[in-house]
Design a protein around this motif. Structure first.
Motif, PDB file in Angstrom:
ATOM      1  N   TRP A 132       1.134  -7.537 -12.460  1.00  0.00           N
ATOM      2  CA  TRP A 132       0.828  -6.233 -11.784  1.00  0.00           C
ATOM      3  C   TRP A 132      -0.387  -5.616 -12.211  1.00  0.00           C
ATOM      4  O   TRP A 132      -1.061  -5.592 -13.323  1.00  0.00           O
ATOM      5  N   VAL A 177      -3.160   3.612  -2.684  1.00  0.00           N
ATOM      6  CA  VAL A 177      -2.783   2.705  -4.010  1.00  0.00           C
ATOM      7  C   VAL A 177      -2.117   1.515  -3.551  1.00  0.00           C
ATOM      8  O   VAL A 177      -1.238   1.524  -3.023  1.00  0.00           O
ATOM      9  N   GLU A 206      -0.593  -1.603  -4.926  1.00  0.00           N
ATOM     10  CA  GLU A 206       0.142  -2.192  -5.995  1.00  0.00           C
ATOM     11  C   GLU A 206       0.219  -3.707  -5.698  1.00  0.00           C
ATOM     12  O   GLU A 206       0.753  -4.303  -4.688  1.00  0.00           O
ATOM     13  N   ALA A 216      -1.538   7.758  -2.059  1.00  0.00           N
ATOM     14  CA  ALA A 216      -1.887   8.282  -3.535  1.00  0.00           C
ATOM     15  C   ALA A 216      -1.739   9.429  -3.674  1.00  0.00           C
ATOM     16  O   ALA A 216      -1.882  10.149  -4.619  1.00  0.00           O
ATOM     17  N   CYS A 231       4.340  -1.854 -14.070  1.00  0.00           N
ATOM     18  CA  CYS A 231       5.701  -2.299 -13.862  1.00  0.00           C
ATOM     19  C   CYS A 231       5.857  -3.298 -15.391  1.00  0.00           C
ATOM     20  O   CYS A 231       4.874  -3.955 -15.614  1.00  0.00           O
ATOM     21  N   VAL A 265      -7.543   1.210  -5.725  1.00  0.00           N
ATOM     22  CA  VAL A 265      -7.567   2.236  -4.822  1.00  0.00           C
ATOM     23  C   VAL A 265      -8.367   1.912  -3.801  1.00  0.00           C
ATOM     24  O   VAL A 265      -9.524   1.386  -3.760  1.00  0.00           O
ATOM     25  N   PHE A 323      -3.244  -2.585  -9.858  1.00  0.00           N
ATOM     26  CA  PHE A 323      -3.428  -1.656  -8.703  1.00  0.00           C
ATOM     27  C   PHE A 323      -4.899  -1.516  -8.518  1.00  0.00           C
ATOM     28  O   PHE A 323      -5.705  -1.833  -9.443  1.00  0.00           O
ATOM     29  N   ASP A 334       0.911  -1.127   0.032  1.00  0.00           N
ATOM     30  CA  ASP A 334      -0.022   0.087   0.016  1.00  0.00           C
ATOM     31  C   ASP A 334       0.863   1.157  -0.184  1.00  0.00           C
ATOM     32  O   ASP A 334       1.871   1.272   0.724  1.00  0.00           O
ATOM     33  N   TYR A 386      -0.165  11.198  -6.940  1.00  0.00           N
ATOM     34  CA  TYR A 386       1.067  10.575  -7.647  1.00  0.00           C
ATOM     35  C   TYR A 386       0.488   9.936  -8.805  1.00  0.00           C
ATOM     36  O   TYR A 386      -0.447   9.312  -8.849  1.00  0.00           O
ATOM     37  N   GLU A 387       1.342   9.794  -9.859  1.00  0.00           N
ATOM     38  CA  GLU A 387       1.241   8.994 -11.115  1.00  0.00           C
ATOM     39  C   GLU A 387       1.569   7.459 -10.911  1.00  0.00           C
ATOM     40  O   GLU A 387       2.486   7.108 -10.211  1.00  0.00           O
ATOM     41  N   VAL A 388       0.908   6.727 -11.446  1.00  0.00           N
ATOM     42  CA  VAL A 388       0.905   5.166 -11.220  1.00  0.00           C
ATOM     43  C   VAL A 388       1.033   4.723 -12.837  1.00  0.00           C
ATOM     44  O   VAL A 388       0.310   4.963 -13.872  1.00  0.00           O
ATOM     45  N   TRP A 389       2.224   4.167 -12.879  1.00  0.00           N
ATOM     46  CA  TRP A 389       2.729   3.449 -13.966  1.00  0.00           C
ATOM     47  C   TRP A 389       2.862   2.079 -14.217  1.00  0.00           C
ATOM     48  O   TRP A 389       3.345   1.610 -13.038  1.00  0.00           O
TER      49      TRP A 389
END
Length: 73
Positions: free
Chosen positions: A41, A55, A57, A22, A35, A45, A43, A19, A30-33
């Motif tokens: 992978w 978030v 992941e 966010a 993997c 919320v 994610f 965890d 935050y930006e989530v890219w």
């Protein structure tokens, strides 16, 4: 960033989650890219028990990025 792998981690691998906040301390998201080494992978919320938005992941347990994330906690 993870180092290049010789193979992608497949969907059949055991997975784990971490965890992460966010939002930063100023309230900016935050930006989530994704993997690039880890096919399982994804994610989601979630709202923590204290109401904070997080978030979560999910990565394969052997994923280098996942190992880095859990060692930083």
């Amino acid at each position: 960033m993870t180092s290049p792998r010789s193979r992608k981690i497949t969907y059949g691998e055991p997975i784990g989650s971490v965890d992460l906040p966010a939002f930063d301390e100023n309230g900016a998201p935050y930006e989530v890219w994704p993997c690039t080494d880890c096919l399982p992978w994804h994610f989601e919320v979630v709202r923590a028990g204290d109401g904070e938005v997080m978030v979560r992941e999910w990565h394969a347990m052997e994923c280098a990025l996942f190992q880095q994330l859990i060692s930083d906690q």
